[in-house]
Write an enzyme that holds these catalytic residues in place. Structure first.
Site, short mmCIF file in Angstrom:
data_model
loop_
_atom_site.label_atom_id
_atom_site.label_comp_id
_atom_site.label_asym_id
_atom_site.label_seq_id
_atom_site.Cartn_x
_atom_site.Cartn_y
_atom_site.Cartn_z
N GLN A 249 0.83 -1.20 0.00
CA GLN A 249 0.00 0.00 0.00
C GLN A 249 0.87 1.26 0.00
O GLN A 249 1.87 1.33 0.71
CB GLN A 249 -0.93 0.00 1.20
N TYR A 279 -5.71 -12.35 -3.30
CA TYR A 279 -4.93 -11.22 -3.81
C TYR A 279 -4.07 -10.70 -2.65
O TYR A 279 -3.94 -9.50 -2.45
CB TYR A 279 -5.83 -10.11 -4.35
N ASP A 343 -8.82 -8.51 -1.64
CA ASP A 343 -8.43 -7.15 -2.00
C ASP A 343 -7.99 -7.15 -3.45
O ASP A 343 -6.80 -7.11 -3.76
CB ASP A 343 -7.29 -6.69 -1.07
N CYS A 370 -10.94 -0.66 -4.46
CA CYS A 370 -10.28 0.63 -4.68
C CYS A 370 -10.91 1.43 -5.80
O CYS A 370 -10.41 2.49 -6.17
CB CYS A 370 -8.78 0.42 -4.95
#
Length: 415
Positions: A249, A279, A343, A370
């Site tokens: 991240q 993921y 994710d 996202c």
């Protein structure tokens, strides 16, 4: 009197009313088409140049602000001011950005509520929480830069491979771009990409990536420019080591913030103390999943060799099993889960993966998205598979951009 049709290149006057997913303000063109104006805020009157005109909508770029929003500020990112696509909201008061992003997410969820059972009459006011991560500038610990024909590195321009090589992006943590971008910066191979990372120890790692044709096959070649190329990052007081090219991240405070939510939302008594981390990258969520399941087995799946090829001594005490494969191919071989975290990339998990996870019968799912549009599609698939949203959290981990992350807790609808 008939209003003349609009055409690309024309200047028009627009009064905006909302922010669209993607960071453009929404208004109406003189001929009635919806127009998306990049560089404008809601509740502004502007002139803009049309760049694209379709049957029902058009796009335009800001030329002049006639009546500004009280939330407009001077752009805070030099690279964005020079045309880069990095900080597309840096002209908006940071305190107002979270409100705009929340409105965008609400719009996607409200549209979803009309066509899916996944929200099953959910009270969004009660279920949706928001959080903005600090700092609002100097937060990005890793960047991917383009390299122009002269060998200069920089952030790419919006919707282009052209590079802004003379201005720094305000997202980068202090020192990350020193000597890489701007006057006097070092040269790289034209057409390559440059990954620069400042890890948890403060060490900078710079890797040049280029495509090389070997016969009929193109290969990616990495060249270490600075640092060891193996970064050190921390999560839950544990240390991870992995290649600078692997995913982590970007916001300096995002990894622990996300992991804490997973640990909180995932904690419970499971008939099957097994957690899937789909993921899963380098295993960032593994400690949180182990905690949530009382030390249960954690299955991490990721397709990236950079993320999965190196053992993590910092996770050695966990009952952790790592699979290097595509998620859709690995699911059938995994033990039945109690808890699943996924994710996926910006394109989303997709209906096939959602159906496969749901068929495994997890007792709880945490889905991280996202992109609000692809998230809405994935949530619709969860609804079709018999799951419903219980909690939502918008995390603004991308200040001064239109991007944000949404974490969703889903439970079987009959639970």
């Amino acid at each position: 009197m008939t209003t003349p049709a609009i055409a690309p290149g024309e200047h028009i006057k627009v009064t905006t009313r909302a922010l669209a997913h993607g960071g453009e303000a929404i208004g109406d063109a003189p001929d009635g088409r919806v127009v998306f104006v990049r560089g404008a805020l809601p509740d502004e009157t502007v002139t803009a140049t049309l760049t694209k005109v379709k049957k029902r909508w058009a796009r335009a770029d800001l030329v002049e602000v006639i009546k500004p929003s009280p939330h407009r500020v001077d752009p805070t990112c030099p690279a964005a001011a020079a045309g880069a696509g990095c900080c597309d909201l840096s002209f908006i008061d940071p305190a107002y950005q979270l409100e705009l992003k929340t409105q965008v997410l609400r719009g996607q969820l409200q549209a979803l509520a009309g066509r899916s059972s996944v929200l099953r009459g959910l009270d969004l006011d009660a279920a949706l929480a928001t959080r903005a991560l600090a700092p609002a500038s100097g937060w990005r610990t890793r960047v991917r830069l383009g390299v122009d024909a002269a060998g200069r590195a920089g952030v790419r321009k919006l919707r282009s491979n052209d590079v802004v090589a003379d201005a720094l992006c305000s997202q980068a943590v202090p020192g990350l771009l020193d000597g890489l971008v701007g006057p006097g910066a070092r040269s790289f191979t034209p057409g390559a990409e440059v990954i620069a990372v400042r890890d948890a120890t403060g060490t900078r790692h710079v890797v040049e990536i280029r495509r090389v044709q070997r016969g009929r096959r193109a290969e990616t070649v990495d060249k270490r420019v600075e640092g060891s190329g193996i970064v050190e990052e921390h999560i839950d007081s544990r240390t991870l080591h992995f290649p600078a090219t692997a995913f982590w991240q970007a916001h300096v405070n995002a990894p622990q913030a996300y992991a804490d939510v997973v640990a909180e939302w995932g904690s419970g008594q499971y008939s099957r103390p097994v957690a899937w981390d789909l993921y899963g990258g380098v295993g960032m969520f593994a400690p949180a999943l182990s905690r949530a399941t009382g030390g249960g087995r954690v299955e991490t799946v990721d397709y990236s060799p950079a993320a999965t090829s190196s053992p993590q001594p910092g996770l050695a005490d966990l009952d952790l099993h790592v699979t290097n494969a595509r998620v859709e191919e690995a699911i059938a071989q995994l033990p039945v889960p109690g808890l699943v975290v996924l994710d996926p990339p910006r394109a989303g998990a997709g209906a096939e993966v959602v159906r496969a996870v749901a068929a495994a019968g997890p007792e709880r799912v945490i889905h991280v998205g996202c992109d609000p549009a692809t998230l809405a599609r994935d949530l619709a698939s969860w609804g079709e598979a018999g799951f419903a949203v219980e909690r939502l959290l918008l995390i603004d981990a991308f200040p001064n951009t239109h991007h944000f992350e949404t974490m969703c807790l889903l439970l079987p609808a009959d639970q």
